[in-house]
Design an enzyme around this catalytic site. Sequence first.
Site, PDB file in Angstrom:
ATOM      1  N   GLY A  25      -0.349   1.099   7.884  1.00 14.59           N
ATOM      2  CA  GLY A  25      -1.549   0.336   6.963  1.00 14.59           C
ATOM      3  C   GLY A  25      -1.170   1.006   5.866  1.00 14.59           C
ATOM      4  O   GLY A  25      -0.786   0.387   4.956  1.00 14.59           O
ATOM      5  N   SER A  26      -2.461   0.809   5.425  1.00 15.62           N
ATOM      6  CA  SER A  26      -2.587   0.743   3.534  1.00 15.62           C
ATOM      7  C   SER A  26      -2.145   2.497   3.292  1.00 15.62           C
ATOM      8  O   SER A  26      -2.035   2.484   1.912  1.00 15.62           O
ATOM      9  CB  SER A  26      -4.458   0.914   2.789  1.00 15.62           C
ATOM     10  OG  SER A  26      -4.841  -0.657   3.382  1.00 15.62           O
ATOM     11  N   THR A  27      -2.067   3.154   4.621  1.00 19.84           N
ATOM     12  CA  THR A  27      -1.601   4.845   3.152  1.00 19.84           C
ATOM     13  C   THR A  27      -0.258   4.293   3.257  1.00 19.84           C
ATOM     14  O   THR A  27       0.558   4.873   2.328  1.00 19.84           O
ATOM     15  CB  THR A  27      -1.533   5.280   4.921  1.00 19.84           C
ATOM     16  OG1 THR A  27      -0.816   4.761   5.665  1.00 19.84           O
ATOM     17  CG2 THR A  27      -3.306   6.277   5.051  1.00 19.84           C
ATOM     18  N   PHE A  28       0.771   3.199   3.447  1.00 12.23           N
ATOM     19  CA  PHE A  28       1.626   2.968   2.897  1.00 12.23           C
ATOM     20  C   PHE A  28       2.333   2.445   1.610  1.00 12.23           C
ATOM     21  O   PHE A  28       2.782   2.339   1.559  1.00 12.23           O
ATOM     22  CB  PHE A  28       2.858   1.830   4.057  1.00 12.23           C
ATOM     23  CG  PHE A  28       3.905   1.403   3.765  1.00 12.23           C
ATOM     24  CD1 PHE A  28       4.383   2.696   4.063  1.00 12.23           C
ATOM     25  CD2 PHE A  28       4.390   0.848   2.750  1.00 12.23           C
ATOM     26  CE1 PHE A  28       6.416   2.246   4.169  1.00 12.23           C
ATOM     27  CE2 PHE A  28       6.064   0.170   3.042  1.00 12.23           C
ATOM     28  CZ  PHE A  28       6.661   1.666   3.217  1.00 12.23           C
ATOM     29  N   LYS A  29       0.154   2.166   1.383  1.00 16.75           N
ATOM     30  CA  LYS A  29       0.873   1.600   0.029  1.00 16.75           C
ATOM     31  C   LYS A  29       0.975   2.535  -1.105  1.00 16.75           C
ATOM     32  O   LYS A  29       1.653   2.421  -2.309  1.00 16.75           O
ATOM     33  CB  LYS A  29      -0.600   1.409  -1.006  1.00 16.75           C
ATOM     34  CG  LYS A  29      -1.517   0.126  -0.240  1.00 16.75           C
ATOM     35  CD  LYS A  29      -2.570  -0.232   0.504  1.00 16.75           C
ATOM     36  CE  LYS A  29      -2.848  -1.866   0.300  1.00 16.75           C
ATOM     37  NZ  LYS A  29      -4.686  -1.939   0.364  1.00 16.75           N
TER      38      LYS A  29
END
Lengths: 488, 481
Positions: free
Chosen positions: B218-222
């Site tokens: 999810g957004s942690t991959f941003k």
Amino acid sequence: MTNALSTQLPPVKRRNAELVMVLVAVGITLFAMIETGLTRNGELPGDLFLYGGLFGGLAILAHVFIRFFAPYADPLLLPLAVLLNGLGMAMLYRLFESTWHNLSGAKLEEAMESGSASGQLQWTALSLVVFAVIVYFLKEPRVLQRYPYIMALGAVVLLMLPLIPGLGATINGARQWVVVAGNSLQPSEFAKIALVIFLSGYMVTKRDVLSLASKRIKVGNFKIMDLPRMRDLAPMAVMWGFCIVVLVILMNDLGSSLMLFGTFLAMIYVATERGSWIVIGLVAFFGACTLLYPFVSHFRVRMVTWLDAFNPQVYCTDEFLNNPDAFCGGGSTSQQLVKGLFALAEGGITGTGMGGGKPANVPEIQNDFIFAAFGEELGLTGIMVMLLALALLAQRGMRIALASKELFVKMFASGISFLIAFQSFVVIGGVTRVIPMTGATIPFVAKGGSALLSSYIMLALLVRMSHNARKPAPQAIQDEGATQVFSR
Amino acid sequence: MNKPIRRLAVFAMALFGVLLLNVTYIQAIQAEDLQTHPFNARQFADRMVQPRGPIIIGGEKVAYSKKIKNDDKYQRHYENGQNYGHVTGAFTPIGATGLEKADNALLNGSDDRLVVRNFLDMLTGKEQQGASLELTIQPKAQQAAIDGLGATGKRGAAVALDPTTGAVLASASLPSYDPSDISSVTNDKERAANFERLEKDESRPMVNRAFSETYFPGSTFKIVTAAAALENGASPDSTQEAPDELTLPQGGTLPNAGGGSCNGGSPDTLSHSIEMSCNTSMANWAISLGEGKMEEQAKKFGFNTPGLKIPTDIATSKYPTGLNGSQLGQTGIGQFDVRATPLQMAMVAGAVANGGDVMKPYLVEEAKAPDLSRIEKGGGETLTSAVSSGTADSLKEMMIGVTEGADASGPNAKIPGMQVAGKTGTAETGEGANSHNWFISFAPADDPQVAVAVVVENGNASGGEVAAPIAKSMMEAVITQ
């Protein structure tokens, strides 16, 4: 017998060579026991001299006996038997006596129940007495030819003894034992020999009919095969019916069934030299097996545990241990087979040395699976020695058949030799997953009185026949002109 | 009659030939496969008669061998198994898992480095002994992870690393199990029943989610996407279009979380996009960078690199390839086919904390021979260099914004008296399914001592709500140690 001359064996005794080889075989046995003692208990086996004296003494006595009463016998036969018997005994010593070191009282008695090398030694002594009696009294094996049907009846009775309630016993799932005075015996071991005698006698008399009368099957002008006449198929039908119905269905004795039918096919081939018999026999046997497959559960179990041995459900991993719906919920698993293979793998090429392995990981290893114990502790090297010894024994037997002149003896010797080879194949092939496990005994090696005794009976017959085949032709006792007298 | 006898003799010899070939195959060629076959209890049962070295966490033996009365076998005991079971693994009569398996040679003493010692022991008649393993796990941090995850009542995993060394300070996976239940040497039936129960449990308690399970990050991959942008010339103030709903190149639309707006629909800066976790701008970043640069950056953090052992086997985290534009956009926010283990995401946070270098994670601080001499010391190994230190500093500033900024998405991870750098994540797991909630972070931002990653399966909230408090308590446990 157009090439009779070339098959003759020279009348050479070579008894000293036999003595040396017997001593080497005894030496190997004792070294195996010494290694066992040193590895397992850190000391020489306490009864080493007892075993050395008794086993060595018995072997030398047998040699002396042959020296006097069958001096022209093949000098390889006895040493091979002594080697195999000795290895078997040493392995039993390793599996039993050497593990009793710290036991006492009730535990020791319980341990002694499952077998011992000393028991094997006693049976060796008895077997050698029977060996001597046969070699001495059966001067001409062809006298056995006189009673083929009695032999046949004897074989059937022996095979079916275990079915008698009260006398028969089921051990490890197969009903092939009788219990006499506390000893369990396997009468099928002796039935095999009786059957070979019967078949030899029967085939010699019926040989021409079986091999000549035929119906030729052709497609156009192309010959497919010669089929025997319907009525000549009777003996095969009887044999087939017996092997399938009695042995497979009633007694769950797949090993005996396979061995007897295999020997039957081999002998009918030797007698008739016709491949069609083998084709018909194999089709009938395997056809019956295929048809029976859905109905005879113990047969199915053997096939599945063979083909699908590494399936977790068949092996019964922890996952399926408490699951009654799994294959192994019925109580049959491939564990013995697979653990036997693991034992072989553990041994590798050189083995762990006598006493250095963990053969107890394989359930019931002292019986059919003793081969896996050899594989683990003596490695591929040791197993090859054992296989080559068995092969050599069978091949020497075949050689005797070639060298003999009488048809009956030729049949008899080749039948017994094939039995030795085929029996080894059935049991070792079963343990190493070449064929399904059937339950049979390695000649001379296996634990148990009936197996050892029947092996030595076969040896006695081979020794006698080989002496007869190799002894020099009788000399004329008078000069030319007079009537020649031959001694018998 | 001689011809058929000769043929029969040849056939008999052929039978032996088959046997000889077959035993040669089994004992010479197949032997090794059979020796290591999963059914082959020998490889472990043989070891049952030797004492294994203990596994030590925080000075306490959490796994040790004890002789069974009136038997020559040893039973493996586990202390506080529910907490440490996934780390130690189980040593059972039929196999081994986790560290018990990965470091089996050290524990049972068959490792090459112990051979000389064992040979001397054999000469003097002493029993062969295994090495003892002191782990990097800190009991307090581990307890904080277990308590935090347990309080959610959900399944999940949490990992804490020392970003400067790679030491695994905590590694929790819930639901858990006690290795004692499946390692009895004496009670086969009960052992099998317990194993079957655990194996069939649909919550899969025996799976170590921290190491063996991969999730959509999810957004942690941003963070990875932002790192790729910075490494390829962008600055924290560079912007991308940030509509409320992005129309993807190959069709489909991608909304912001909760249908919200990033910068009122205007182009948003990279820095602000991370702070408030903007989807559309980050998807645009991924599209503009292209698959090659994204994959390269992910790989530098440790994705798409099979075979990581710490020494326990770690599942491979994946960044997909062969993407079309729509899929590429989704990978920029950690969706589509991006998969990461919790350990991998902790490594991402750790790399940012450590000036851009990913330290190789390790579980064993020190392996000691029975005579207490050191055999092996873990740590200090750089796995990869993920980003330059300048990029790492920029990323750190952005991540501080996540906990402190005006539009902070993860203020729950704030620790009084220090700056915390973090990133939230809420991974969609499919139509109608509850989202996985993530938080990755490190603290203190100016002198990082701990980097963590927390995932709560199907938490059905945002990462900032569910996962950030767990991360906070784990970080506190390490820092106040």
